[in-house]
Motif scaffolding. Structure first.
Motif, mmCIF file in Angstrom:
data_model
loop_
_atom_site.group_PDB
_atom_site.id
_atom_site.type_symbol
_atom_site.label_atom_id
_atom_site.label_comp_id
_atom_site.label_asym_id
_atom_site.label_seq_id
_atom_site.Cartn_x
_atom_site.Cartn_y
_atom_site.Cartn_z
ATOM 1 N N HIS A 18 23.757 55.478 31.044
ATOM 2 C CA HIS A 18 23.422 54.063 30.788
ATOM 3 C C HIS A 18 22.437 53.874 29.637
ATOM 4 O O HIS A 18 22.405 52.813 29.020
ATOM 5 C CB HIS A 18 22.925 53.361 32.055
ATOM 6 C CG HIS A 18 21.629 53.873 32.615
ATOM 7 N ND1 HIS A 18 21.558 54.455 33.864
ATOM 8 C CD2 HIS A 18 20.359 53.862 32.145
ATOM 9 C CE1 HIS A 18 20.307 54.784 34.117
ATOM 10 N NE2 HIS A 18 19.552 54.450 33.084
ATOM 11 N N PRO B 131 18.014 49.963 28.302
ATOM 12 C CA PRO B 131 18.405 48.645 28.832
ATOM 13 C C PRO B 131 18.997 47.731 27.772
ATOM 14 O O PRO B 131 19.780 46.830 28.096
ATOM 15 C CB PRO B 131 17.082 48.081 29.371
ATOM 16 C CG PRO B 131 16.241 49.274 29.647
ATOM 17 C CD PRO B 131 16.615 50.294 28.620
ATOM 18 N N ASN C 36 21.294 48.205 25.886
ATOM 19 C CA ASN C 36 22.756 48.247 25.891
ATOM 20 C C ASN C 36 23.356 47.055 26.634
ATOM 21 O O ASN C 36 24.527 46.728 26.436
ATOM 22 C CB ASN C 36 23.247 49.555 26.519
ATOM 23 C CG ASN C 36 23.055 50.747 25.595
ATOM 24 O OD1 ASN C 36 23.266 50.649 24.389
ATOM 25 N ND2 ASN C 36 22.640 51.866 26.148
ATOM 26 N N ALA C 37 22.539 46.401 27.456
ATOM 27 C CA ALA C 37 23.034 45.220 28.178
ATOM 28 C C ALA C 37 23.392 44.082 27.230
ATOM 29 O O ALA C 37 24.295 43.284 27.516
ATOM 30 C CB ALA C 37 21.989 44.743 29.188
ATOM 31 N N HIS D 104 14.804 43.273 36.688
ATOM 32 C CA HIS D 104 14.458 43.662 35.315
ATOM 33 C C HIS D 104 13.332 44.696 35.387
ATOM 34 O O HIS D 104 12.159 44.396 35.190
ATOM 35 C CB HIS D 104 14.049 42.423 34.509
ATOM 36 C CG HIS D 104 15.154 41.407 34.414
ATOM 37 N ND1 HIS D 104 15.367 40.464 35.400
ATOM 38 C CD2 HIS D 104 16.115 41.207 33.478
ATOM 39 C CE1 HIS D 104 16.418 39.717 35.062
ATOM 40 N NE2 HIS D 104 16.884 40.146 33.896
ATOM 41 N N LEU E 89 16.658 39.926 26.914
ATOM 42 C CA LEU E 89 17.078 40.889 27.925
ATOM 43 C C LEU E 89 16.641 40.443 29.322
ATOM 44 O O LEU E 89 17.393 40.574 30.294
ATOM 45 C CB LEU E 89 16.512 42.268 27.597
ATOM 46 C CG LEU E 89 16.992 43.435 28.459
ATOM 47 C CD1 LEU E 89 18.507 43.548 28.470
ATOM 48 C CD2 LEU E 89 16.370 44.736 27.974
ATOM 49 N N HIS F 63 18.501 47.996 36.587
ATOM 50 C CA HIS F 63 19.184 48.037 35.295
ATOM 51 C C HIS F 63 20.132 49.227 35.152
ATOM 52 O O HIS F 63 21.007 49.219 34.288
ATOM 53 C CB HIS F 63 18.175 47.973 34.133
ATOM 54 C CG HIS F 63 17.522 49.259 33.755
ATOM 55 N ND1 HIS F 63 16.312 49.664 34.273
ATOM 56 C CD2 HIS F 63 17.898 50.233 32.881
ATOM 57 C CE1 HIS F 63 15.972 50.823 33.738
ATOM 58 N NE2 HIS F 63 16.916 51.200 32.888
ATOM 59 N N TRP G 181 23.278 46.928 36.632
ATOM 60 C CA TRP G 181 23.832 45.720 35.999
ATOM 61 C C TRP G 181 24.015 45.840 34.492
ATOM 62 O O TRP G 181 24.914 45.204 33.926
ATOM 63 C CB TRP G 181 23.000 44.481 36.345
ATOM 64 C CG TRP G 181 21.576 44.425 35.856
ATOM 65 C CD1 TRP G 181 20.456 44.771 36.572
ATOM 66 C CD2 TRP G 181 21.114 43.954 34.587
ATOM 67 N NE1 TRP G 181 19.330 44.574 35.817
ATOM 68 C CE2 TRP G 181 19.691 44.057 34.595
ATOM 69 C CE3 TRP G 181 21.725 43.462 33.433
ATOM 70 C CZ2 TRP G 181 18.901 43.697 33.503
ATOM 71 C CZ3 TRP G 181 20.942 43.095 32.343
ATOM 72 C CH2 TRP G 181 19.545 43.213 32.384
ATOM 73 N N THR G 182 23.221 46.680 33.805
ATOM 74 C CA THR G 182 23.376 46.745 32.344
ATOM 75 C C THR G 182 24.717 47.361 31.939
ATOM 76 O O THR G 182 25.221 47.092 30.843
ATOM 77 C CB THR G 182 22.233 47.537 31.670
ATOM 78 O OG1 THR G 182 22.268 48.897 32.110
ATOM 79 C CG2 THR G 182 20.883 46.921 31.955
#
Length: 269
Positions: free
Chosen positions: A21, A24, A26-27, A74, A83, A119, A122-123
């Motif tokens: 992943h 973060p 990358n979200a 978050h 973000l 994260h 969800w990200t």
């Protein structure tokens, strides 16, 4: 309808994923890794629900989220406001959480009503299923368990693959934040030891040598540097434990980032 009120084998066998992943960010960014997440979801039948084992939920004892509507967590600092504005309002699945609890024989799994989606979940899931219309639950990483115990727990969930459930491990094969080359944060760059460890991990994955991956502390200095703490590595073992002899294995997003991270991801089945 309870999941196990339906006959076993009532859906084609779902694949299993390990997703690197990374940051973060990358979200909300558009990059090759995000495109990789989207691409792999296009190869998968739409799941009935998703179970995520995230590097970012470590607990004493195993827990599984059991609320109707998990919150978007978050769990990071120092990033742009955009973000923190992101919400991923996927529903939970209390019955699936109960089924996970029931399937786990090697350990007690406690139902959790407080966590949500961190994260690590969800990200990546938001790129795969942007409508947030598929239920998502998380299974925690018990920091008291040995790697072998994590692997055994995951194996106990194998019949969920035949129930339309997508199981996702979310972490990074190589994850050493203390050695990040900050000037190359946005470059596909890896230190020699990171590339060595990543290549050896891929070799073991390709050969089905799960024992070597479970015994990662016996694999030498490159592995020790790649895995200073096990949190981002252990989700891989959850994915591998669910592999059967007929499953093909595909590697994607196979790039180092900032010297000491790799985004290498795995599709099983």
């Amino acid at each position: 309808m309870k999941l196990f009120d339906q006959p076993l084998g009532n859906t084609p066998k779902m694949p299993v994923l390990f997703l690197g992943h990374g940051s973060p960010m990358n979200a909300i960014e558009e990059n090759e890794f995000v495109r990789g997440f989207r691409n792999v979801s296009s190869q998968i039948e739409t799941p009935k629900a998703i179970i995520v084992v995230s590097a970012h939920w470590e607990t004493k004892g195993s827990q599984v989220t059991a609320m109707e509507q998990p919150k978007t967590i978050h769990d990071f600092g120092g990033f742009p406001k955009a973000l923190y504005d992101i919400q991923y309002p996927a529903p939970g699945h209390p019955q699936l959480a109960n089924d996970v609890k029931g399937l786990a024989k090697s350990t007690e799994v406690v139902l959790d009503e407080k966590w949500g989606l961190d994260h690590g979940a969800w990200t990546v899931i938001r790129h795969m299923y942007p409508k947030a219309n598929i239920p998502v639950i998380q299974l925690s990483l018990d920091y008291l368990k040995t790697p072998q115990q994590h692997y055994e727990l995951a194996k106990e969930l194998s019949q969920l693959r035949h129930k339309g459930i997508l199981i996702v491990g979310s972490g990074n094969l190589v994850h050493n934040l203390g050695m990040v080359h900050w000037q190359k944060l946005n470059e596909n760059f890896g230190f020699d030891w990171a590339i060595e460890a990543n290549n050896k991990m891929k070799e073991f994955i390709g050969n089905g040598n799960h024992k070597a991956l479970i015994d990662f502390r016996k694999q030498g200095k490159a592995f020790d540097m790649a895995i200073p703490t096990p949190d981002h590595y252990l989700p891989l073992l959850y994915a591998l434990a669910l592999q059967d002899k007929k499953d093909e294995v595909a590697i994607f997003n196979d790039q180092p980032v900032a010297g000491s991270l790799t985004m290498t991801s795995v599709k099983i089945g």
